[in-house]
Design a protein around this motif. Structure first.
Motif, PDB file in Angstrom:
ATOM      1  N   PHE A 174      -4.351   7.894   5.129  1.00 17.67           N
ATOM      2  CA  PHE A 174      -4.590   6.707   4.296  1.00 17.67           C
ATOM      3  C   PHE A 174      -4.958   7.114   2.880  1.00 17.67           C
ATOM      4  O   PHE A 174      -4.493   6.512   1.905  1.00 17.67           O
ATOM      5  CB  PHE A 174      -5.701   5.846   4.905  1.00 17.67           C
ATOM      6  N   LEU A 175      -5.797   8.152   2.760  1.00 15.17           N
ATOM      7  CA  LEU A 175      -6.214   8.554   1.413  1.00 15.17           C
ATOM      8  C   LEU A 175      -5.003   9.053   0.613  1.00 15.17           C
ATOM      9  O   LEU A 175      -4.839   8.708  -0.562  1.00 15.17           O
ATOM     10  CB  LEU A 175      -7.303   9.626   1.486  1.00 15.17           C
ATOM     11  N   VAL A 176      -4.140   9.857   1.253  1.00 13.13           N
ATOM     12  CA  VAL A 176      -2.961  10.337   0.519  1.00 13.13           C
ATOM     13  C   VAL A 176      -2.023   9.168   0.212  1.00 13.13           C
ATOM     14  O   VAL A 176      -1.447   9.095  -0.881  1.00 13.13           O
ATOM     15  CB  VAL A 176      -2.222  11.443   1.307  1.00 13.13           C
ATOM     16  N   ALA A 177      -1.902   8.222   1.148  1.00 12.82           N
ATOM     17  CA  ALA A 177      -1.052   7.055   0.878  1.00 12.82           C
ATOM     18  C   ALA A 177      -1.572   6.306  -0.339  1.00 12.82           C
ATOM     19  O   ALA A 177      -0.790   5.831  -1.177  1.00 12.82           O
ATOM     20  CB  ALA A 177      -1.027   6.131   2.098  1.00 12.82           C
ATOM     21  N   GLY A 178      -2.918   6.226  -0.449  1.00 15.50           N
ATOM     22  CA  GLY A 178      -3.501   5.587  -1.626  1.00 15.50           C
ATOM     23  C   GLY A 178      -3.176   6.365  -2.884  1.00 15.50           C
ATOM     24  O   GLY A 178      -2.861   5.775  -3.929  1.00 15.50           O
ATOM     25  N   SER A 179      -3.226   7.706  -2.806  1.00 11.68           N
ATOM     26  CA  SER A 179      -2.867   8.533  -3.964  1.00 11.68           C
ATOM     27  C   SER A 179      -1.429   8.265  -4.372  1.00 11.68           C
ATOM     28  O   SER A 179      -1.116   8.160  -5.566  1.00 11.68           O
ATOM     29  CB  SER A 179      -3.029  10.008  -3.636  1.00 11.68           C
ATOM     30  N   VAL A 180      -0.545   8.166  -3.360  1.00  8.36           N
ATOM     31  CA  VAL A 180       0.870   7.910  -3.651  1.00  8.36           C
ATOM     32  C   VAL A 180       1.012   6.576  -4.365  1.00  8.36           C
ATOM     33  O   VAL A 180       1.738   6.450  -5.365  1.00  8.36           O
ATOM     34  CB  VAL A 180       1.687   7.913  -2.344  1.00  8.36           C
ATOM     35  N   GLN A 181       0.278   5.589  -3.896  1.00 10.50           N
ATOM     36  CA  GLN A 181       0.382   4.272  -4.528  1.00 10.50           C
ATOM     37  C   GLN A 181      -0.114   4.317  -5.967  1.00 10.50           C
ATOM     38  O   GLN A 181       0.479   3.729  -6.865  1.00 10.50           O
ATOM     39  CB  GLN A 181      -0.430   3.256  -3.725  1.00 10.50           C
ATOM     40  N   VAL A 182      -1.217   5.041  -6.166  1.00 10.78           N
ATOM     41  CA  VAL A 182      -1.751   5.152  -7.529  1.00 10.78           C
ATOM     42  C   VAL A 182      -0.749   5.878  -8.427  1.00 10.78           C
ATOM     43  O   VAL A 182      -0.489   5.476  -9.560  1.00 10.78           O
ATOM     44  CB  VAL A 182      -3.106   5.894  -7.490  1.00 10.78           C
ATOM     45  N   ALA A 183      -0.142   6.957  -7.891  1.00  8.78           N
ATOM     46  CA  ALA A 183       0.718   7.792  -8.730  1.00  8.78           C
ATOM     47  C   ALA A 183       2.058   7.126  -9.012  1.00  8.78           C
ATOM     48  O   ALA A 183       2.596   7.252 -10.113  1.00  8.78           O
ATOM     49  CB  ALA A 183       0.935   9.145  -8.055  1.00  8.78           C
ATOM     50  N   SER A 184       2.617   6.417  -8.012  1.00 15.52           N
ATOM     51  CA  SER A 184       3.978   5.903  -8.195  1.00 15.52           C
ATOM     52  C   SER A 184       4.020   4.387  -8.324  1.00 15.52           C
ATOM     53  O   SER A 184       5.057   3.831  -8.662  1.00 15.52           O
ATOM     54  CB  SER A 184       4.843   6.319  -7.001  1.00 15.52           C
ATOM     55  N   GLY A 185       2.917   3.715  -8.035  1.00 18.01           N
ATOM     56  CA  GLY A 185       2.882   2.271  -8.188  1.00 18.01           C
ATOM     57  C   GLY A 185       3.513   1.512  -7.037  1.00 18.01           C
ATOM     58  O   GLY A 185       3.673   0.305  -7.110  1.00 18.01           O
ATOM     59  N   THR A 186       3.901   2.188  -5.960  1.00 23.93           N
ATOM     60  CA  THR A 186       4.484   1.475  -4.836  1.00 23.93           C
ATOM     61  C   THR A 186       4.090   2.149  -3.530  1.00 23.93           C
ATOM     62  O   THR A 186       3.741   3.331  -3.512  1.00 23.93           O
ATOM     63  CB  THR A 186       6.018   1.398  -4.936  1.00 23.93           C
ATOM     64  N   ARG A 187       4.125   1.359  -2.444  1.00 24.70           N
ATOM     65  CA  ARG A 187       3.895   1.928  -1.116  1.00 24.70           C
ATOM     66  C   ARG A 187       5.168   1.874  -0.303  1.00 24.70           C
ATOM     67  O   ARG A 187       5.197   2.292   0.837  1.00 24.70           O
ATOM     68  CB  ARG A 187       2.828   1.118  -0.361  1.00 24.70           C
ATOM     69  N   ASP A 188       6.218   1.305  -0.875  1.00 20.59           N
ATOM     70  CA  ASP A 188       7.458   1.099  -0.135  1.00 20.59           C
ATOM     71  C   ASP A 188       8.199   2.422  -0.021  1.00 20.59           C
ATOM     72  O   ASP A 188       8.613   3.002  -1.028  1.00 20.59           O
ATOM     73  CB  ASP A 188       8.306   0.068  -0.879  1.00 20.59           C
ATOM     74  N   LEU A 189       8.372   2.895   1.225  1.00 20.75           N
ATOM     75  CA  LEU A 189       9.021   4.192   1.416  1.00 20.75           C
ATOM     76  C   LEU A 189      10.434   4.198   0.831  1.00 20.75           C
ATOM     77  O   LEU A 189      10.913   5.216   0.353  1.00 20.75           O
ATOM     78  CB  LEU A 189       9.079   4.529   2.910  1.00 20.75           C
ATOM     79  N   ASP A 190      11.113   3.036   0.850  1.00 20.86           N
ATOM     80  CA  ASP A 190      12.480   2.994   0.340  1.00 20.86           C
ATOM     81  C   ASP A 190      12.545   3.150  -1.176  1.00 20.86           C
ATOM     82  O   ASP A 190      13.623   3.212  -1.752  1.00 20.86           O
ATOM     83  CB  ASP A 190      13.147   1.675   0.765  1.00 20.86           C
ATOM     84  N   GLU A 191      11.377   3.167  -1.836  1.00 19.48           N
ATOM     85  CA  GLU A 191      11.371   3.421  -3.275  1.00 19.48           C
ATOM     86  C   GLU A 191      10.724   4.745  -3.620  1.00 19.48           C
ATOM     87  O   GLU A 191      10.623   5.106  -4.788  1.00 19.48           O
ATOM     88  CB  GLU A 191      10.624   2.289  -4.003  1.00 19.48           C
ATOM     89  N   LEU A 192      10.271   5.474  -2.604  1.00 20.61           N
ATOM     90  CA  LEU A 192       9.624   6.763  -2.865  1.00 20.61           C
ATOM     91  C   LEU A 192      10.629   7.884  -2.682  1.00 20.61           C
ATOM     92  O   LEU A 192      11.836   7.670  -2.617  1.00 20.61           O
ATOM     93  CB  LEU A 192       8.422   6.933  -1.929  1.00 20.61           C
ATOM     94  N   GLY A 193      10.117   9.103  -2.545  1.00 26.65           N
ATOM     95  CA  GLY A 193      10.996  10.245  -2.358  1.00 26.65           C
ATOM     96  C   GLY A 193      10.668  11.344  -3.351  1.00 26.65           C
ATOM     97  O   GLY A 193      10.209  11.069  -4.465  1.00 26.65           O
TER      98      GLY A 193
END
Lengths: 666, 219
Positions: free
Chosen positions: A347-366
């Motif tokens: 969860f903490l890393v997922a929060g970092s990802v959201q902060v860094a990239s502005g989204t939680r949607d896996l289809d927009e990450l990578g």
């Protein structure tokens, strides 16, 4: 109880200090509180003697009774396992919109209450703390409600389910307390044995529903995938890692401690709930594309596994296989501790990802592993832990559970035998689906190429956030390589919960040797040999590569020069085969829109394809209830037409009816 | 004061309180209704004074004086001013018509006596046995509140409720403490002032002081 005091001061600091000092001051006080409580619970676990504290003045009429037993102490340890890293994480995270007065104050209160709930030893104390926990976490879920409608809706779902659950718990407590004539747990335990079997069953089932709703067990799981994504990240980690585990604590408290065990059929229900939750949660985790939602469904999965172990333990004890029962319960509690570690980290890393990239949607990450190497690596290790890969902690937990279940398929009770056998299969399937879900999360989110500008511009997050999640991952590794200390503590807690079952420790030096069954695991040796094998492989590759010159060429792009991000597997497409296999269970909604060019029906102008997997249980179970309530709400509107006279007449009518009752009765 | 006189005067005061409450339901003219309210205030003061003289309670005698001043003179005078401005100063069309209201008042008085049986059974002295009168006045006031349309008759209803409660308080405990009585009287005075402002505003905005006009504010 000093820890609680420090926590209250922390909440006050969060509410009173100016913005610049608020979060650091409040966070460091929370950390002090956590460490104080940790010290108390370690002392309880080491000496085996309870810590007792009582005050008449704090709550009117009843006072506050706290009694930290080893069972409670292990859950305090579990809470601190998440709370300390989450609080560290919060220091860095707070600059991203989690530094408001209410957030700071509620966060400190939430952690404090989580720390003392397992020590509550009377009905009034427990319910007060339990409701405080619900209210502070509800306020935290609503942090973003001004900007996001989803947060408001999540708050409503969470609020309704948690309060309904509290009502069930309250009913169970009241039944038990009215029989024993006292509201302290000690008195209730000694009186519960003389209760009629029917009453005991009613109490247990009420408690199971109440605590099950907090634990996020199917069919009460619907709030998890809503509330966990909307809460600020440290809070999601605490809710998923610690608060939900306290739901299982409540079930163990009622089933094993207050009611001192029960017949096989109680535990069959627990086992079934656990198994269904594990399968349902892991299946939906595979099909979620929102990273935090995936983790929330996976929480239902993990809690389901722990509950399955609790149920199996109850069945073993009820059929006279006490040692196996103790082993299962050890597995359950150990899995909860593990879950706090790896799910907290995820969860903490997922929060970092959201902060860094502005989204939680896996289809927009990578491609995040290259952009956020440290956070990415932490996610991969934590994902490996949740997939139960050796030498991490998830493996030891699932090994213990599998062993205890496999040894218990021949109990002599037909229903129990069948249930245990089926649950082994369910456990295996859930474990497999978990692997699919996390291969998807790690692979789509962190490998490959970025699918959106946000993911492309992601940068590594603040130091405290990395330290927070890193601490949890380190715990995962330590608990996997050297689980002996934690297991000994868990065993002491289980011995307190099952006092009539004599059990020997599974810890034999560096080995884990099963008690009441055959089976040996040496996690440290396993880790060492894995590390050795890895070093061997790397050095072999080095040695072989030195002979041949390394040739650097372009990756083969299927004959095309241009490789774009859209050619990769998406999260949805990765999950599609699983979705197809479980089509009848998931019932995905697929929608294809084809529009033709005006001149010809044979030429297609555009096509759109939409696929959505809804929560089937929510659709079947909650939608009709909501519809009925809404209709009643419409009727209720007719009661208030806006006429002052009508309202006054209501008052007069109530008064007259009351007086009539007095006149007739008096 | 000998017992016979004490009992008679007390009974008279309580009877007048209930009777004036019934009169407010009976009369259409707002001026007459306010007059009935003033009479009720005076009767209430009489009850307080009687109790004070009998019990040699100087505080209660002071309260009696204040009640006379506030409920017998000031509040009715303030409400009368509101009515003077109103052309149609009649309660023309109550939600429950007058004969039915009188029947209802009878039923409410009966209910008050039936419900306070257990209280009156506890005591044999005169004040305790008169408690149902206060309750009856209160219930009638509530009924007026729920069925009368004009803002003025509403406030009269509210004052009836208050007078009924005050009567019960005097009879049951030989008077509420001075400070509480003062506070309650002050509240009512404020409410009356608010009513004046509200009535003026309503007349200006809606052209009527009929409370049903407010229902249009509902969505």
């Amino acid at each position: 109880m000093v820890g609680a005091l420090i926590g209250v001061v922390a909440a006050a600091a969060g509410a009173a200090l100016p913005k610049r000092w608020r979060v650091p001051a409040s966070a460091s006080l929370v950390l002090c509180g956590c460490l104080t409580e940790l010290a108390t619970s370690i002392r309880v676990l080491a000496t085996g003697s309870d810590a007792h504290w009582h005050s008449i003045d704090l709550l009117p009429f009843t006072g506050v009774t706290l009694l930290l037993t080893p069972l409670g102490a292990i859950f305090v340890v579990l809470v601190t396992v998440v709370a300390v890293p989450a609080t560290l994480y919060w220091i860095g995270y707070s600059s991203h919109g989690a530094s408001a007065r209410t957030t700071a104050c509620n966060y400190a209160m939430f952690v404090t209450v989580l720390l003392i709930v397992p020590a509550a030893a009377s009905v009034a104390t427990f319910m007060f703390l339990w409701e405080m926990m619900a209210l502070t976490s509800l306020a935290l879920v609503l942090t973003d409600q001004g900007r996001r409608a989803a947060a408001r809706s999540a708050g409503v779902w969470y609020g309704v389910i948690t309060h309904a659950g509290a009502a069930f718990i309250m009913a169970a407590f009241l039944l038990l307390a009215s029989h024993s004539g006292s509201q302290t747990f000690v008195a209730m335990t000694s009186h519960a044995r003389t209760l009629a079997p029917g009453a005991r069953a009613v109490i247990f089932l009420l408690a199971l529903v109440g605590f099950g709703s907090k634990a996020g067990v199917v069919p009460f799981h619907v709030w998890l995938p809503r509330a966990h994504p909307e809460a600020p990240t440290p809070v999601s980690a605490l809710m998923s890692g610690a608060m939900v585990a306290l739901g299982v604590y409540g079930i163990v408290l009622f089933g094993n401690v207050l009611l001192s065990g029960g017949p096989v059929w109680w535990w069959l229900i627990v086992l079934a709930l656990g198994g269904v939750s594990a399968l349902f949660g892991s299946l939906h985790a595979v099909n979620s594309t929102d990273l935090k939602k995936l983790l929330a469904y996976s929480t239902t999965d993990n809690i389901g596994l722990a509950l399955l172990a609790v149920g199996a333990s109850g069945i073993f004890v009820a059929t006279g296989h006490g040692r196996l029962g103790a082993l299962s319960l050890v597995a359950a509690v150990f899995m909860l501790v593990n879950h706090a570690m790896f799910k907290g980290a995820l969860f903490l890393v997922a929060g970092s990802v959201q902060v860094a990239s502005g989204t939680r949607d896996l289809d927009e990450l990578g491609g995040l592993l290259r952009r956020m190497p440290q956070s990415g690596a932490l996610f991969l290790v934590a994902a490996a832990a949740i997939c139960a890969l050796p030498p991490l902690n998830g493996f030891v937990g699932e090994w213990l559970l599998f062993q205890s279940l496999l040894q218990g398929v021949n109990l002599g009770s037909t229903a129990g035998d069948i249930a245990i056998t089926v649950s082994v299969a369910a456990l295996a399937l859930a474990a497999g689906l978990t692997i699919v879900a996390f291969v998807k999360a790690a692979g789509v989110g962190f490998l490959g190429r970025p699918r959106s500008p946000g993911a492309n511009d992601a940068r590594e997050v603040a130091m405290s956030m990395r330290v927070g999640s890193g601490l949890l991952v380190v715990m995962c590794v330590v608990a996997g390589v050297a689980p002996m200390t934690i297991l000994s503590a868990v065993e002491r807690a289980v011995r307190a919960a099952l006092p009539r079952v004599g059990s020997r420790s599974v810890v034999r030096g560096l080995q884990l040797q099963l008690v009441g069954a055959r089976g040996v695991l040496a996690p440290t040796v396993l880790a060492a040999s894995l590390a050795g094998a890895l070093i061997l492989a790397v050095s072999l590759r080095r040695a072989l590569a030195r002979r041949r010159a390394v040739r650097v060429v372009e990756a083969w792009g299927s004959g095309r020069e241009l490789v774009t991000a859209r050619m990769q597997y998406t999260a949805t497409s990765f999950a599609e085969p699983v979705q197809r296999v479980f089509d009848d269970v998931l019932r995905p909604v697929r929608d294809v829109n084809v529009s033709h060019v005006a001149e010809s029906r044979y030429v297609i102008e555009s096509m759109s394809y939409r696929s959505r997997v809804d929560d089937g249980i929510e659709r079947a179970l909650y939608a009709p209830v909501i519809k009925v309530i809404r209709r009643w709400g419409q009727y209720a509107r007719r009661l208030q037409p806006g006429s002052v006279h009508r309202y006054l007449a209501y008052g007069l009518a109530a008064l007259v009816v009351t007086l009539l009752v007095v006149a007739v009765a008096g | 004061m000998n017992h016979q006189v004490f009992d008679n005067v007390l009974g008279l005061g309580c009877g007048v309180v209930v009777l004036s409450a019934v009169v407010t339901l009976w009369r259409h003219s707002l001026i007459a209704i306010i007059r009935a309210l003033a009479v009720q205030g005076v009767a209430l003061a009489l009850v307080a004074l009687t109790l004070g003289l009998h019990g040699h309670d100087r505080g209660l005698e002071v309260v009696a004086g204040l009640v006379l001043l506030a409920k017998g003179v000031v509040v009715p005078a303030l409400i009368t001013k509101v009515v003077r401005h109103d052309v149609a100063s009649r309660e023309t069309d109550p939600l429950v018509n007058v004969p039915a209201s009188l029947v209802a008042a009878g039923v409410l008085i009966f209910l008050a006596f039936a419900a306070s049986r257990s209280v009156t059974a506890l005591t044999s002295n005169a004040p305790g046995r008169l408690i149902p009168f206060g309750m009856a006045a209160m219930l009638i006031g509530f009924f007026a509140l729920a069925t009368r349309r004009k803002a003025v008759s509403q406030i009269v209803g509210l004052l009836l409720v208050d007078n009924g409660i005050a009567l019960v308080a005097f009879l049951a405990t030989a008077g509420v403490p001075l400070i509480v009585e003062l506070g309650a009287s002050l509240d009512l005075l404020l409410i009356t002032v608010v009513l004046r402002v509200l009535a003026t505003q309503m007349r200006r905005r809606l052209g009527t002081v009929d409370l049903d006009g407010l229902a249009e504010l509902h969505d």
